[in-house]
Write a protein that holds these residues in place. Structure first.
Motif, PDB file in Angstrom:
ATOM      1  N   VAL A 266     -12.029   9.788  17.713  1.00 11.47           N
ATOM      2  CA  VAL A 266     -10.595   9.691  17.423  1.00 11.47           C
ATOM      3  C   VAL A 266     -10.403   9.055  16.051  1.00 11.47           C
ATOM      4  CG1 VAL A 266      -8.415   8.605  18.132  1.00 11.47           C
ATOM      5  CG2 VAL A 266      -9.957   9.570  19.857  1.00 11.47           C
ATOM      6  N   GLY A 267      -9.517   9.614  15.233  1.00 11.54           N
ATOM      7  CA  GLY A 267      -9.196   9.050  13.929  1.00 11.54           C
ATOM      8  C   GLY A 267      -7.927   8.226  13.975  1.00 11.54           C
ATOM      9  N   VAL A 268      -7.629   7.557  12.858  1.00 10.69           N
ATOM     10  CA  VAL A 268      -6.412   6.747  12.780  1.00 10.69           C
ATOM     11  C   VAL A 268      -5.754   6.941  11.418  1.00 10.69           C
ATOM     12  CG1 VAL A 268      -7.527   4.632  11.887  1.00 10.69           C
ATOM     13  CG2 VAL A 268      -5.457   4.447  13.294  1.00 10.69           C
ATOM     14  N   ASN A 269      -4.441   6.993  11.429  1.00 13.69           N
ATOM     15  CA  ASN A 269      -3.648   7.086  10.206  1.00 13.69           C
ATOM     16  C   ASN A 269      -2.721   5.876  10.182  1.00 13.69           C
ATOM     17  OD1 ASN A 269      -2.303   7.874   7.910  1.00 13.69           O
ATOM     18  ND2 ASN A 269      -1.285   9.636   8.830  1.00 13.69           N
ATOM     19  N   LEU A 270      -3.147   4.816   9.485  1.00 10.05           N
ATOM     20  CA  LEU A 270      -2.429   3.545   9.517  1.00 10.05           C
ATOM     21  C   LEU A 270      -1.270   3.531   8.524  1.00 10.05           C
ATOM     22  CD1 LEU A 270      -5.424   1.048   9.783  1.00 10.05           C
ATOM     23  CD2 LEU A 270      -3.909   1.813  11.604  1.00 10.05           C
ATOM     24  N   PHE A 271      -0.158   2.981   8.963  1.00 11.33           N
ATOM     25  CA  PHE A 271       1.076   2.884   8.168  1.00 11.33           C
ATOM     26  C   PHE A 271       1.000   1.565   7.402  1.00 11.33           C
ATOM     27  CE2 PHE A 271       6.025   2.940   8.854  1.00 11.33           C
ATOM     28  CZ  PHE A 271       6.230   2.887   7.489  1.00 11.33           C
ATOM     29  N   THR A 272       0.217   1.539   6.315  1.00 11.80           N
ATOM     30  CA  THR A 272      -0.059   0.276   5.638  1.00 11.80           C
ATOM     31  C   THR A 272       1.149  -0.311   4.925  1.00 11.80           C
ATOM     32  OG1 THR A 272      -0.934   1.482   3.719  1.00 11.80           O
ATOM     33  CG2 THR A 272      -2.509   0.735   5.372  1.00 11.80           C
ATOM     34  N   ASN A 273       2.172   0.496   4.650  1.00 14.25           N
ATOM     35  CA  ASN A 273       3.387  -0.057   4.040  1.00 14.25           C
ATOM     36  C   ASN A 273       4.043  -1.109   4.929  1.00 14.25           C
ATOM     37  OD1 ASN A 273       2.781   2.003   2.255  1.00 14.25           O
ATOM     38  ND2 ASN A 273       4.900   2.595   1.934  1.00 14.25           N
ATOM     39  N   HIS A 274       3.732  -1.087   6.234  1.00 14.64           N
ATOM     40  CA  HIS A 274       4.216  -2.144   7.135  1.00 14.64           C
ATOM     41  C   HIS A 274       3.886  -3.521   6.578  1.00 14.64           C
ATOM     42  CE1 HIS A 274       4.181   0.521  10.942  1.00 14.64           C
ATOM     43  NE2 HIS A 274       5.400   0.029  10.855  1.00 14.64           N
ATOM     44  N   LEU A 275       2.720  -3.655   6.007  1.00 17.07           N
ATOM     45  CA  LEU A 275       2.264  -4.967   5.541  1.00 17.07           C
ATOM     46  C   LEU A 275       3.245  -5.576   4.551  1.00 17.07           C
ATOM     47  CD1 LEU A 275      -1.396  -3.783   5.129  1.00 17.07           C
ATOM     48  CD2 LEU A 275      -0.739  -5.725   6.575  1.00 17.07           C
ATOM     49  N   TYR A 276       3.760  -4.754   3.656  1.00 21.94           N
ATOM     50  CA  TYR A 276       4.699  -5.240   2.644  1.00 21.94           C
ATOM     51  C   TYR A 276       6.110  -5.375   3.212  1.00 21.94           C
ATOM     52  CZ  TYR A 276       7.403  -5.515  -1.676  1.00 21.94           C
ATOM     53  OH  TYR A 276       8.263  -5.910  -2.665  1.00 21.94           O
TER      54      TYR A 276
ATOM     55  N   PRO B 247     -12.615   7.478  11.264  1.00 16.79           N
ATOM     56  CA  PRO B 247     -11.993   8.230  10.172  1.00 16.79           C
ATOM     57  C   PRO B 247     -10.603   7.664   9.879  1.00 16.79           C
ATOM     58  CG  PRO B 247     -13.010   9.735  11.741  1.00 16.79           C
ATOM     59  CD  PRO B 247     -13.059   8.369  12.360  1.00 16.79           C
ATOM     60  N   LEU B 248     -10.371   7.273   8.612  1.00 13.21           N
ATOM     61  CA  LEU B 248      -9.159   6.537   8.243  1.00 13.21           C
ATOM     62  C   LEU B 248      -8.328   7.299   7.231  1.00 13.21           C
ATOM     63  CD1 LEU B 248      -7.427   3.852   8.062  1.00 13.21           C
ATOM     64  CD2 LEU B 248      -8.974   3.195   6.190  1.00 13.21           C
ATOM     65  N   ALA B 249      -7.036   7.423   7.531  1.00  7.44           N
ATOM     66  CA  ALA B 249      -6.031   7.834   6.554  1.00  7.44           C
ATOM     67  C   ALA B 249      -4.958   6.750   6.534  1.00  7.44           C
ATOM     68  CB  ALA B 249      -5.419   9.180   6.930  1.00  7.44           C
ATOM     69  N   ILE B 250      -4.153   6.711   5.465  1.00  7.38           N
ATOM     70  CA  ILE B 250      -3.048   5.752   5.376  1.00  7.38           C
ATOM     71  C   ILE B 250      -1.813   6.494   4.875  1.00  7.38           C
ATOM     72  CG2 ILE B 250      -4.471   3.700   5.110  1.00  7.38           C
ATOM     73  CD1 ILE B 250      -4.152   3.847   2.113  1.00  7.38           C
ATOM     74  N   HIS B 251      -0.624   5.969   5.223  1.00  7.88           N
ATOM     75  CA  HIS B 251       0.586   6.733   4.921  1.00  7.88           C
ATOM     76  C   HIS B 251       1.802   5.821   4.788  1.00  7.88           C
ATOM     77  CE1 HIS B 251       0.881   6.202   9.287  1.00  7.88           C
ATOM     78  NE2 HIS B 251       2.183   6.400   9.157  1.00  7.88           N
ATOM     79  N   SER B 252       2.923   6.418   4.352  1.00 10.33           N
ATOM     80  CA  SER B 252       4.175   5.680   4.132  1.00 10.33           C
ATOM     81  C   SER B 252       5.237   5.994   5.180  1.00 10.33           C
ATOM     82  CB  SER B 252       4.750   6.036   2.756  1.00 10.33           C
ATOM     83  OG  SER B 252       5.150   7.394   2.725  1.00 10.33           O
ATOM     84  N   ASP B 253       4.992   7.003   6.023  1.00  7.31           N
ATOM     85  CA  ASP B 253       5.975   7.451   7.010  1.00  7.31           C
ATOM     86  C   ASP B 253       7.310   7.811   6.356  1.00  7.31           C
ATOM     87  OD1 ASP B 253       6.510   8.163   9.664  1.00  7.31           O
ATOM     88  OD2 ASP B 253       7.504   6.268  10.093  1.00  7.31           O
TER      89      ASP B 253
END
Length: 255
Positions: free
Chosen positions: A105-115, A146-152
Motif C-alpha cells: 500500500v502506498g501513501v500520498n501525504l498532505f504535507t501542507n497540513h504542517l504549515y 511508496p510516498l507521494a505528497i500533495h496540496s489537496d
C-alpha cells in the motif's frame, strides 16, 4: 481504472475518526463518511475486479480500519501490484507504515497540513505529541512505503515546491518545527515525491514523472536548481515556464 473512496472527514474540521484519546480539546469523535462494513465490502469488490483504490483517511482510527479492510481484501484476492493508496493519512504511525509496506500500500501525504494547520493540531485537535508525527514522510520512507505528497488543491494552493518545502522543513505558519530529523525528508526525496511518487501512485510511472526516452516531454522550467538552493529556499524558486508535449511555453514575466 481507479476509484477514490472518502472514508472520514478532516481533523481540523473535527470530522475525522480518531483513536483514543480522541480530540485534544475534548470534541466528540468525527464521522464515518463510509462506515467500516461498507468500506470492507467496497475494497473487497474493487480488489476482486482488479480496480486500484485510493482511500481518503485522516484520523488514525480510520487509517487502521482501512488497512484492516485492504488486508482482508488481499487475502481473498491476492494482487501483487495493486498500489492501493491512502490519501492524506495525517496521523499514520510507524506501525501503520510497516503494515502498508507489507501489503504493498502506498501513501500520498498532505504535507501542507504542517504549515497551515500545524499550530492548531498542536494546541486544539491532536496535542503536541501526536502533532509531532503529523504527515510523517520520513517514517514512510524509512519503512519503504511508496510516498507521494500533495496540496489537496483547492483546499490549499497548488504549488508543488511549497509542498516539498513543507515535507523538508516541517514548519508551521508560526515557525514551530513539528517532530524532528526522523520525520523530515531531504530535498532530493521531496522532489522525487512530487514527481515519480505521484506518477507511481497513479500507475503512470511509465508515462510521466521523470525525463526518459519514451515518456511524455512534460516538465517545469525552474529559475534555480532546487538542490543548490536547498531546504530553506525551496518554496521561493520561480517557474520560468513549462514544456508540454515537447513544446516550450515561457512565462514572459519571469523569462
Amino acid at each position: 481504472s481507479l476509484v477514490k473512496l472518502i472514508a472520514d472527514g478532516s481533523i481540523q474540521g473535527f470530522s475525522a475518526r480518531l483513536k483514543w484519546p480522541g480530540y485534544f480539546n475534548g470534541a466528540p469523535n468525527g464521522l464515518w463518511y463510509i462506515e467500516p462494513e461498507r468500506l470492507r465490502s467496497y475494497l473487497n469488490a474493487f480488489t476482486a475486479a482488479g480496480i486500484q483504490v485510493h482511500v481518503h483517511t485522516n484520523g488514525d482510527e480510520c487509517t487502521h480500519v482501512v488497512l484492516d479492510a485492504i488486508e482482508e481484501a488481499l487475502r481473498a484476492h491476492p494482487w501483487s501490484d495493486h498500489r492501493h493508496t491512502l490519501q492524506h493519512c495525517q496521523m499514520a504511525s510507524r506501525s501503520d507504515f510497516r503494515r502498508m509496506r507489507n501489503m504493498g500500500v502506498g501513501v500520498n501525504l498532505f504535507t501542507n497540513h504542517l504549515y497551515y494547520w500545524g499550530d492548531a493540531h498542536r494546541s486544539v485537535t491532536m496535542g503536541p505529541e501526536r502533532a509531532d508525527r503529523l504527515d510523517d514522510c520520513g517514517g514512510a520512507l524509512a519503512e519503504s512505503v511508496p510516498l507521494a505528497i500533495h496540496s489537496d488543491a483547492p483546499v490549499t494552493a497548488l504549488a508543488p515546491l511549497f509542498t516539498a518545502w513543507c515535507a523538508v522543513n516541517r514548519r508551521s505558519s508560526s515557525g514551530v518545527t513539528l517532530g524532528g530529523e526522523a520525520e523530515k525528508i531531504s530535498v532530493e526525496q521531496a522532489l522525487y515525491a512530487i514527481t515519480m511518487g505521484g506518477a507511481y501512485s497513479l500507475k503512470m510511472d511509465g508515462e510521466i514523472g521523470s525525463l526518459e526516452v519514451g515518456k511524455r516531454a512534460d516538465m517545469a522550467i525552474l529559475a534555480d536548481d532546487p538542490i543548490e538552493v536547498g531546504a530553506e529556499g525551496l518554496k521561493d524558486i520561480g517557474v520560468v515556464g513549462t514544456m508540454v508535449g515537447g513544446l516550450v511555453h515561457l512565462n514572459k514575466a519571469r523569462a
